[in-house]
Design a protein around this motif. Structure first.
Motif, PDB file in Angstrom:
ATOM      1  N   LEU A   1      -4.567  -1.398   7.113  1.00  0.00           N
ATOM      2  CA  LEU A   1      -4.187  -2.242   5.985  1.00  0.00           C
ATOM      3  C   LEU A   1      -5.391  -2.598   5.109  1.00  0.00           C
ATOM      4  N   LEU A   2      -6.460  -1.821   5.231  1.00  0.00           N
ATOM      5  CA  LEU A   2      -7.650  -2.016   4.405  1.00  0.00           C
ATOM      6  C   LEU A   2      -7.703  -0.941   3.323  1.00  0.00           C
ATOM      7  N   TYR A   3      -8.093  -1.329   2.109  1.00  0.00           N
ATOM      8  CA  TYR A   3      -8.315  -0.341   1.064  1.00  0.00           C
ATOM      9  C   TYR A   3      -9.464   0.575   1.488  1.00  0.00           C
ATOM     10  N   SER A   4      -9.287   1.875   1.301  1.00  0.00           N
ATOM     11  CA  SER A   4     -10.326   2.820   1.699  1.00  0.00           C
ATOM     12  C   SER A   4     -10.105   4.168   1.025  1.00  0.00           C
ATOM     13  N   ARG A   5     -11.193   4.876   0.830  1.00  0.00           N
ATOM     14  CA  ARG A   5     -11.131   6.261   0.351  1.00  0.00           C
ATOM     15  C   ARG A   5     -10.871   7.236   1.486  1.00  0.00           C
TER      16      ARG A   5
ATOM     17  N   LYS B   1       9.156  -7.215 -15.742  1.00  0.00           N
ATOM     18  CA  LYS B   1       9.317  -8.289 -14.768  1.00  0.00           C
ATOM     19  C   LYS B   1       8.350  -8.099 -13.612  1.00  0.00           C
ATOM     20  N   PRO B   2       7.883  -9.182 -13.000  1.00  0.00           N
ATOM     21  CA  PRO B   2       6.992  -9.058 -11.839  1.00  0.00           C
ATOM     22  C   PRO B   2       7.629  -8.192 -10.754  1.00  0.00           C
ATOM     23  N   ALA B   3       6.810  -7.430 -10.061  1.00  0.00           N
ATOM     24  CA  ALA B   3       7.288  -6.525  -9.015  1.00  0.00           C
ATOM     25  C   ALA B   3       6.680  -6.931  -7.680  1.00  0.00           C
ATOM     26  N   ASP B   4       7.510  -7.011  -6.660  1.00  0.00           N
ATOM     27  CA  ASP B   4       7.048  -7.445  -5.347  1.00  0.00           C
ATOM     28  C   ASP B   4       6.001  -6.489  -4.796  1.00  0.00           C
ATOM     29  N   GLY B   5       4.871  -7.026  -4.349  1.00  0.00           N
ATOM     30  CA  GLY B   5       3.823  -6.213  -3.752  1.00  0.00           C
ATOM     31  C   GLY B   5       2.910  -5.522  -4.739  1.00  0.00           C
ATOM     32  N   ARG B   6       3.092  -5.796  -6.017  1.00  0.00           N
ATOM     33  CA  ARG B   6       2.258  -5.159  -7.046  1.00  0.00           C
ATOM     34  C   ARG B   6       1.637  -6.211  -7.950  1.00  0.00           C
TER      35      ARG B   6
ATOM     36  N   MET C   1       0.835  -1.192   0.000  1.00  0.00           N
ATOM     37  CA  MET C   1       0.000   0.000   0.000  1.00  0.00           C
ATOM     38  C   MET C   1       0.877   1.252   0.000  1.00  0.00           C
ATOM     39  N   LEU C   2       0.424   2.256  -0.737  1.00  0.00           N
ATOM     40  CA  LEU C   2       1.155   3.514  -0.830  1.00  0.00           C
ATOM     41  C   LEU C   2       0.700   4.487   0.257  1.00  0.00           C
ATOM     42  N   GLY C   3       1.547   5.477   0.550  1.00  0.00           N
ATOM     43  CA  GLY C   3       1.121   6.567   1.412  1.00  0.00           C
ATOM     44  C   GLY C   3       1.944   6.752   2.668  1.00  0.00           C
ATOM     45  N   TYR C   4       2.508   5.673   3.172  1.00  0.00           N
ATOM     46  CA  TYR C   4       3.318   5.755   4.394  1.00  0.00           C
ATOM     47  C   TYR C   4       4.592   4.939   4.210  1.00  0.00           C
ATOM     48  N   GLY C   5       5.740   5.605   4.353  1.00  0.00           N
ATOM     49  CA  GLY C   5       6.993   4.898   4.208  1.00  0.00           C
ATOM     50  C   GLY C   5       7.255   3.897   5.307  1.00  0.00           C
ATOM     51  N   ASN C   6       6.641   4.108   6.476  1.00  0.00           N
ATOM     52  CA  ASN C   6       6.889   3.210   7.613  1.00  0.00           C
ATOM     53  C   ASN C   6       5.750   2.224   7.843  1.00  0.00           C
ATOM     54  N   ARG C   7       4.864   2.065   6.858  1.00  0.00           N
ATOM     55  CA  ARG C   7       3.789   1.084   7.009  1.00  0.00           C
ATOM     56  C   ARG C   7       4.376  -0.330   6.981  1.00  0.00           C
ATOM     57  N   VAL C   8       3.908  -1.192   7.887  1.00  0.00           N
ATOM     58  CA  VAL C   8       4.370  -2.574   7.965  1.00  0.00           C
ATOM     59  C   VAL C   8       3.220  -3.493   7.569  1.00  0.00           C
ATOM     60  N   GLY C   9       3.462  -4.349   6.609  1.00  0.00           N
ATOM     61  CA  GLY C   9       2.429  -5.285   6.179  1.00  0.00           C
ATOM     62  C   GLY C   9       1.781  -4.854   4.881  1.00  0.00           C
ATOM     63  N   ARG C  10       1.018  -5.785   4.321  1.00  0.00           N
ATOM     64  CA  ARG C  10       0.318  -5.525   3.062  1.00  0.00           C
ATOM     65  C   ARG C  10      -1.188  -5.517   3.293  1.00  0.00           C
ATOM     66  N   ASN C  11      -1.879  -5.140   2.256  1.00  0.00           N
ATOM     67  CA  ASN C  11      -3.337  -5.077   2.336  1.00  0.00           C
ATOM     68  C   ASN C  11      -3.913  -6.422   2.773  1.00  0.00           C
ATOM     69  N   ASN C  12      -4.940  -6.327   3.641  1.00  0.00           N
ATOM     70  CA  ASN C  12      -5.608  -7.571   4.058  1.00  0.00           C
ATOM     71  C   ASN C  12      -7.125  -7.485   3.937  1.00  0.00           C
TER      72      ASN C  12
END
Length: 453
Positions: A209-213, A109-114, A21-32
């Protein structure tokens, strides 16, 4: 005068679960998971001769190459001139990671996290919202209004010795007004609402870690549900304003986001109810090319390299074992390296950016200015400081002006001239020279004056 025509549509973006997820450089984890659907919400307006399209896209940002692809696709399928289309990211920080500057090639090439297939499909989805809105055009009346709303607060707190900290500055300039545009059928039921307000989409913090507007989601839901007719729900479009130095005064979780978002939706709807109809049904659009000087970072780079060399030399000459002095020296060197890396990243951005002429020290971009009767919308290709946005809104050439940030490009922060000597995060990461923001404002005001003649 020809009557207005209006059409609106929404197309979900449907990012796959599990992405970074974009927006925070210190975010830990991926979308769930998904809290609320990310989408492209489009409004098309016509005066019978001229058309414009405004699409709010629930992503962090969209660079020029992707925005141009979207505009060209929509133009080819709808007949709306590409130069009359505003593609505006809502700047939510709870959206998926993707390359905001270029769509991946088929052989990438495939990109990690995308998810590159999702990224490749993105321009067509956003263009489809514009095309569908154009296909649904019907006779309409329009109202524009403004209401008091105070979620945003200046985030450049001036500390002793003229240091600027990214923190709430309750006496700093902010915009306390939400702009609203309503499009209505001839029977009075609403087709669509457009809301414009400057405030970063960061009520939700890096632990989300949730997609949201983010908070605009609740503003859009509130105005749509409150104005729904028995057989039709209107579509709402949120457009960020001059939010470069503006954060929410309250942050934390979805409960906070809902409280403020619903307050904005209600305020916008209440303000539109008594507003007079826009009587002048002329629509016009101008795309204005901008050539901005790059910020000269050569002196800062020289100092940063010298500092890094000195802290490295101190570390190399250490003879005191593994105690606190070694830790201190390592910390000093890490700080020097981080400062140097940030400047080198800016330098590398300029070298790789197709919009940049390195030899001339210039960056090429564009802004789009549209007028709908006595309402203007100024599309800015980046994060404009609120002082500059207020100057645009106060222009004498037209009754009401909306400032649409993150529009058709992203050139980063656009500070005021006076902010540069103060420093701070926005200035340190800005790529453009002092005075660029004032140039953009002056250019937009000149265009509005010419369009009103």
């Amino acid at each position: 005068m020809s009557p207005f025509y209006a059409g609106a549509a929404r197309v979900k973006l449907d990012p796959p679960a599990g992405l970074a997820m974009l927006g925070y450089g210190n975010r830990v984890g991926r979308n769930n998971g998904v809290h609320d659907d990310l989408a492209a919400q489009a409004l098309v307006l016509s005066d019978g001769t001229n058309k414009i399209a405004i699409v709010g896209v629930d992503l962090l940002a969209i660079g020029a190459r992707i925005a141009d692809d979207i505009r060209n696709r929509a133009a080819a399928q709808s007949g709306i001139p590409a130069d009359s289309i505003l593609v505006c990211a809502t700047h939510t920080h709870s959206a998926p990671a993707f390359n905001i500057f270029a769509t991946p090639r088929n052989d990438a090439k495939p990109a990690d996290g995308r998810d590159l297939e999702w990224e490749r499909a993105l321009p067509a989805k956003i263009a489809a919202a514009i095309v569908q809105a154009n296909q649904s055009l019907e006779p309409a009346t329009l109202r524009a209004a403004a209401a008091q709303f105070t979620l945003g607060i200046n985030r450049r707190l001036k500390r002793p010795h003229h240091q600027v900290q990214t923190a709430a500055n309750r006496v700093g300039p902010a915009d306390a007004e939400v702009g609203a545009l309503g499009a209505y059928r001839t029977n009075g039921t609403p087709i669509a609402f457009l809301m414009n307000y400057p405030c970063h989409g960061v009520v939700l913090c890096e632990d989300n870690l949730l997609y949201s507007r983010d908070w605009p989601s609740f503003a859009m839901d509130e105005i749509e549900s409150a104005a729904s007719a028995a057989d039709a729900r209107p579509i709402s479009i949120f457009i960020q304003g001059a939010t470069g130095n503006i954060d929410p005064r309250s942050r934390g979780n979805f409960e906070v986001a809902e409280e403020h978002g619903r307050a904005m939706g209600r305020a916008a709807l209440d303000a539109l109810a008594p507003a007079p109809l826009i009587a002048d049904s002329r629509i016009a659009a101008r795309r204005i090319h901008l050539t901005l000087n790059l910020r000269d970072i050569s002196a800062d780079l020289a100092v940063a390299r010298a500092c890094a060399a000195q802290t490295q030399a101190s570390l190399d000459s250490h003879r005191g074992g593994d105690g606190y002095q070694l830790k201190r020296l390592r910390d000093h060197h890490a700080q020097s390296r981080a400062a140097l890396a940030a400047l080198e990243a800016l330098e590398e951005q300029n070298r790789r950016d197709r919009r940049v002429d390195v030899a001339r020290g210039e960056l090429a971009t564009a802004m789009t200015v549209v007028t709908v009767g006595d309402l203007a919308i100024v599309g800015i290709p980046g994060e404009l400081f609120v002082e500059l946005g207020l100057a645009l809104k106060a222009n004498p050439h037209i009754a009401r002006t909306f400032v649409a940030g993150y529009c058709n490009d992203l050139i980063g922060y656009i500070p005021t001239r006076t902010a540069y000597p103060e420093g701070g995060y926005e200035v340190e990461t800005s790529r453009i020279a002092p005075g660029s923001g004032e140039t953009i404002v002056d250019t937009a005001l000149s265009a509005l004056a010419a369009m009103r003649r």
